[in-house]
Structure formats: structure tokens, C-alpha cells
Motif scaffolding. Structure first.
Motif, PDB file in Angstrom:
ATOM      1  N   LYS A 218       9.662  -9.563  -0.409  1.00 14.97           N
ATOM      2  CA  LYS A 218      10.388  -8.557  -1.169  1.00 14.97           C
ATOM      3  C   LYS A 218       9.503  -7.339  -1.396  1.00 14.97           C
ATOM      4  N   ARG A 237       0.317  -7.171  -6.020  1.00 13.32           N
ATOM      5  CA  ARG A 237       1.291  -8.203  -6.328  1.00 13.32           C
ATOM      6  C   ARG A 237       2.193  -8.379  -5.118  1.00 13.32           C
ATOM      7  N   THR A 239       5.403 -10.630  -3.481  1.00 14.88           N
ATOM      8  CA  THR A 239       6.574 -11.451  -3.802  1.00 14.88           C
ATOM      9  C   THR A 239       7.318 -11.809  -2.528  1.00 14.88           C
ATOM     10  N   ASP A 242      13.404 -14.880  -1.542  1.00 15.21           N
ATOM     11  CA  ASP A 242      13.864 -16.106  -2.190  1.00 15.21           C
ATOM     12  C   ASP A 242      13.915 -17.256  -1.194  1.00 15.21           C
ATOM     13  N   LYS A 327       4.880 -20.076  -7.502  1.00 17.60           N
ATOM     14  CA  LYS A 327       4.842 -18.812  -8.217  1.00 17.60           C
ATOM     15  C   LYS A 327       5.753 -17.793  -7.538  1.00 17.60           C
ATOM     16  N   ALA A 328       6.503 -17.057  -8.345  1.00 14.92           N
ATOM     17  CA  ALA A 328       7.381 -16.044  -7.777  1.00 14.92           C
ATOM     18  C   ALA A 328       6.572 -14.898  -7.186  1.00 14.92           C
ATOM     19  N   THR A 329       5.471 -14.541  -7.859  1.00 17.98           N
ATOM     20  CA  THR A 329       4.631 -13.422  -7.423  1.00 17.98           C
ATOM     21  C   THR A 329       3.168 -13.818  -7.546  1.00 17.98           C
ATOM     22  N   THR A 330       2.390 -13.491  -6.534  1.00 13.82           N
ATOM     23  CA  THR A 330       0.943 -13.705  -6.568  1.00 13.82           C
ATOM     24  C   THR A 330       0.268 -12.383  -6.907  1.00 13.82           C
ATOM     25  N   HIS A 331      -0.636 -12.407  -7.888  1.00 16.01           N
ATOM     26  CA  HIS A 331      -1.343 -11.215  -8.349  1.00 16.01           C
ATOM     27  C   HIS A 331      -2.822 -11.323  -7.984  1.00 16.01           C
ATOM     28  N   ALA A 379       7.107  -6.514 -10.219  1.00 18.08           N
ATOM     29  CA  ALA A 379       6.873  -6.734  -8.798  1.00 18.08           C
ATOM     30  C   ALA A 379       7.922  -6.094  -7.901  1.00 18.08           C
ATOM     31  N   ASP A 380       9.008  -5.599  -8.459  1.00 15.19           N
ATOM     32  CA  ASP A 380      10.035  -4.964  -7.640  1.00 15.19           C
ATOM     33  C   ASP A 380       9.680  -3.499  -7.416  1.00 15.19           C
TER      34      ASP A 380
END
Length: 456
Positions: A218, A237, A239, A242, A327-331, A379-380
Motif C-alpha cells: 500500500k 513505514r 504497509t 491486505d 503487523k499492519a505496518t513496519t516502522h 502509513a497511508d
């Protein structure tokens, strides 16, 4: 080629026709400011050409040494090519300057590298043709072959795959923001997600781009700021789409092998490394996010038909989150401290304690002046109204009270917005609260950057 790793060393002699054409073009520099800087370069940095070098278009200047020259010191400390999303930032025009380059572009062409959102750090002469000056770079300057894949650059690898530049014009991969103040800082935010695909469609459940390829991400947002002279802060970040749970790895390449300083995280993994070039430079790399980061030190490999597994003699940190699954997002939040030779230690760095999840950042505890850098964790990239995503509402964070003056940099906030600023102290902590449209203590820029200084 528009990438950040365009080699500045001399490569090819040209045919007579090409030389005449280049010389004719170069003659057009006469009487221009660019021509004066070119003359200065020839007079002071590279006064003689040997072998293939006489074919360079600037040959006309060698034949006219009395044409006026203009010193590099008259130039600003940064340059931004907005069409390609490329910039360079220098701490000075001295021979020991720290130089940082970054690129995030929607454009792609033949011979372009798979390096959107990649950066380089160089320390040394402005001539730029001595590879010893490259500190944090791709592996290209140090071996005979040109490696174009993402694994050979300072960028993200998704599911073991490199970026894909076969789509020549990706509207979403681009520089989202750029801002600089000459002699103080240079900053930008890049988006590279549209360059990542799961080509076989095995793992990604769905999103096609119209060319029978599944999008893998994303977003891949990278904020990078060069605070002069030698701090480079990189916040990422990433993402996935889905239903896709790929490995997310961050690659940083170095001329010489990084060594752990002994600073570890709670899992016992090293989070700080030191490397550099003997007698020339030092760089410390400190990883503040993810908290469960795993940094692997590896020698760069060079594979070709004639050498399936050869090593370049350069090294990389391959960075991953040990707990990335689910995890939805990796930072990732990394700080590069670049200095001169024989530097034995760096200053302390701490993750800033935010009082909400909307921003995250670092406290650079420099003894002369502390620095706070804060970034949006959102993250978007694009909101439903088409605007670039940003951190809205009240901002609040706290950090160690060290009785020092602190410069604050906060990114990704609403543009041209006034904030009421409140600073309080309690229990060895300083808390900053920023309320939008409630006062005019500080105001964000047209690029969504908020800056101010708090006194000791």
C-alpha cells in the motif's frame, strides 16, 4: 540517468563526432554562471585531464583558462531537481564536507536503477571521484560491474524482491514534500510503494495494476532529513496490501565492515554500529525502531554468469523486525552520525516518548544543542479527498530534561497552520503540547514542517 547513485568517476571516451557535439554544447556555457562554476572546478579541483578525460565537453575551458571562474562557496548548500525528485545537501563546500543525496521519482527509463527512496552519504572532496569518500552508498563504486537491483542500494526489500521499473511512469511513486533552509537542514518525503510487485501473484490476493502484476505494498513512505553538518535521520513505514505478509528488510551499504558498539536492544541484538574510512571519516548508525530490530552484517555479493557467488569487499546491514509477523505496518527509524576520522563515540539518542500514537521521533542529545525530530506515524499516502496524509489535531510528546536548548523539527502536519505551544517540566521530563488553530505561537510551513526552539 536520474538516480542518486550516478557515478561521478570518468568512464568512457567519446567518438570525434560526439566530442564535437559536446564541445559545441559546452561553448554555450560561456558567459553563464554554470560556466563559471565549471571553470572553477577545472582550475582548482581537476586542472588536468588524462587519457579519456580530454574528451569531456568542458575541454573548451581548458583551452580558455582565463575565462572567469566562480567559487563553489557562492553556491547554496542544497540543490533540488523537482522534476526527478532528486536532491543533494552539503554541510559546506570544504574538502571535508558531508554530502547527502536522495531520490524519489515517478519516472523510469533504460539503465535506471531500482532505487526509488534510496539515499547516499559521502564525506570528502567536492571532486567526488575518490571512492574512499563514499560512506553509506550502493555497492556500485567498489566493483567492476554495475548492480541496478534494490538489494544493491539503500532501500527496502519486500518478500525478497527488488523494485520493478518496467512500468515507465508510475504516478504514485514520487516526492511528496521537500523543504530546506540553506545551511540548516534539508528534508523530503518519498513514496515508493508503486515500484513493488509480487510478479507471480502467488502471495498477494488481489490488487492488479493493469499489467498482470500484483501490487505488494500500500505504502512505502520514507522521511529523510539532513541536519547540518552531519546528522541524517531516516524514518520508514512500510504497509503491505491486505492479506499479504511478506518479509520487510531495510538495506544499508558501507565501504567497510560495520562493528557493533555494544549498545543492544531488549532482545540482546545490537542496535548501534560504527564504520568509516581510515584517516578520513567515521559514521555511527543507531536503530531506534523497530524496538525488536535485528541487524545482520553481511558482505555484499556480486553474481553474474561468470561468477555466480563472488563478493565485492563491501558490507551491508540487512535490517528486519524480529516481530514483524502480523503487523499492519513496519516502522524503521535510523540515525546516521557522520564525522571526521578518529571519532570514538557518538552522542546519546532516545526514542521520544509520545503521548499519542500519531507521531514518533528521536531525541539527539548533542551537548551543545539538543535536536528533536518528529514524524507522522500514519502509513497511508492519500486520503479520501485526494490530499497527502498528515497528522492532524493536538500534538503532544515528552523527552528528557537535560537543561539544554532544543531545536524541534515536526513533519507531516497540516500546512500553513498556526499552533498554540505549551512547554511544561515535571519529573525530569519536558512535555510539549501543540494545539492547532488555538493560538499563533508557531506556524507550519507550506510543506507541513513545524520548527521552533525551546530554551534551557
Amino acid at each position: 540517468y536520474s538516480g542518486v547513485d550516478a557515478c561521478r568517476a570518468y568512464r568512457f571516451a567519446t567518438f570525434a563526432y560526439d566530442r564535437n557535439l559536446k564541445t559545441a554544447l559546452a561553448n554555450g556555457l560561456q558567459g553563464t554562471e554554470e560556466g563559471q562554476y565549471a571553470q572553477y572546478w577545472l582550475n582548482t579541483i581537476h586542472p588536468s585531464f588524462n587519457n579519456a578525460k580530454q574528451y569531456y565537453a568542458l575541454g573548451f575551458l581548458l583551452d580558455n583558462p582565463n575565462l572567469p571562474a566562480k567559487s563553489f562557496s557562492d553556491l547554496p548548500h542544497y540543490y533540488y531537481a523537482s522534476g526527478y525528485g532528486w536532491w543533494n545537501s552539503r554541510s559546506s563546500w570544504n574538502n571535508d564536507a558531508t554530502s547527502v543525496s536522495f531520490m524519489a521519482t515517478r519516472n523510469a527509463a533504460g539503465h535506471m536503477h531500482e532505487d526509488v527512496n534510496a539515499f547516499q552519504i559521502f564525506k570528502g572532496s567536492s571532486a567526488g571521484d575518490n571512492p574512499d569518500g563514499w560512506l553509506v552508498t550502493d555497492i556500485q563504486p567498489f566493483h567492476k560491474g554495475t548492480k541496478s537491483n534494490s538489494q544493491s542500494h539503500n532501500t527496502i526489500i519486500v518478500g525478497g524482491r527488488s523494485q520493478d521499473i518496467s512500468i515507465r511512469d508510475s504516478q504514485e511513486a514520487r516526492t511528496l514534500a521537500f523543504e530546506a533552509e540553506d545551511g540548516i537542514f534539508t528534508y523530503s518525503r518519498g513514496e515508493a510503494a508503486p515500484r513493488y510487485y509480487d510478479n507471480w501473484g502467488v502471495n498477494t490476493p488481489g490488487v492488479y495494476d493493469g499489467k498482470n502484476k500484483h501490487k505488494a505494498l500500500k505504502t512505502f513512505l520514507r522521511d529523510i532529513i539532513h541536519i547540518l553538518p552531519g546528522y541524517v535521520i531516516v524514518y520508514d513505514r512500510v504497509t503491505p496490501v491486505d492479506g499479504y505478509n511478506p518479509s520487510i528488510e531495510n538495506y544499508f551499504h558501507f565501504r567497510n565492515q560495520p562493528q557493533s558498539t555494544g549498545l543492544n536492544n531488549a532482545q540482546g541484538d545490537p542496535i548501534q554500529f560504527k564504520t568509516g574510512v581510515s584517516g578520513k571519516s567515521t559514521v555511527f548508525v543507531t536503530s531506534l525502531l523497530p524496538s525488536s530490530v535485528n541487524n545482520n552484517i553481511e558482505e555484499d555479493e556480486y553474481r553474474s554468469n561468470t561468477c555466480p557467488s563472488c563478493y565485492t569487499g563491501t558490507f551491508r546491514i540487512r535490517q528486519a523486525d524480529e516481530l514483524t509477523s502480523g503487523k499492519a505496518t513496519t516502522h524503521f527509524l535510523n540515525i546516521f552520525d557522520v564525522s571526521g576520522p578518529n571519532t570514538n563515540s557518538t552522542v546519546p539518542y532516545k526514542l521520544v516518548n509520545t503521548l499519542s500514537d500519531s507521531i514518533v521521533g528521536a531525541h539527539i542529545q548533542n551537548p551543545s544543542k539538543n535536536i528533536i525530530t518528529m514524524f507522522s506515524t500514519k502509513a497511508d499516502t492519500i486520503e479520501t479527498d485526494g490530499s497527502v496524509n498528515e497528522t492532524k489535531g493536538t500534538l503532544s510528546y515528552s523527552y528528557d530534561d537535560l537543561n539544554k536548548t532544543v531545536d524541534h523539527y515536526i513533519f507531516n502536519v497540516p500546512v500553513n497552520t498556526n499552533y498554540k505551544k505549551t512547554v511544561s517540566k515535571s519529573g525530569g521530563q519536558i512535555t510539549v503540547q501543540l494545539v492547532p488553530n488555538a493560538g499563533s505561537d508557531v506556524r507550519s510551513s507550506a510543506n507541513g514542517v513545524l520548527r521552533f526552539t525551546t530554551q534551557s
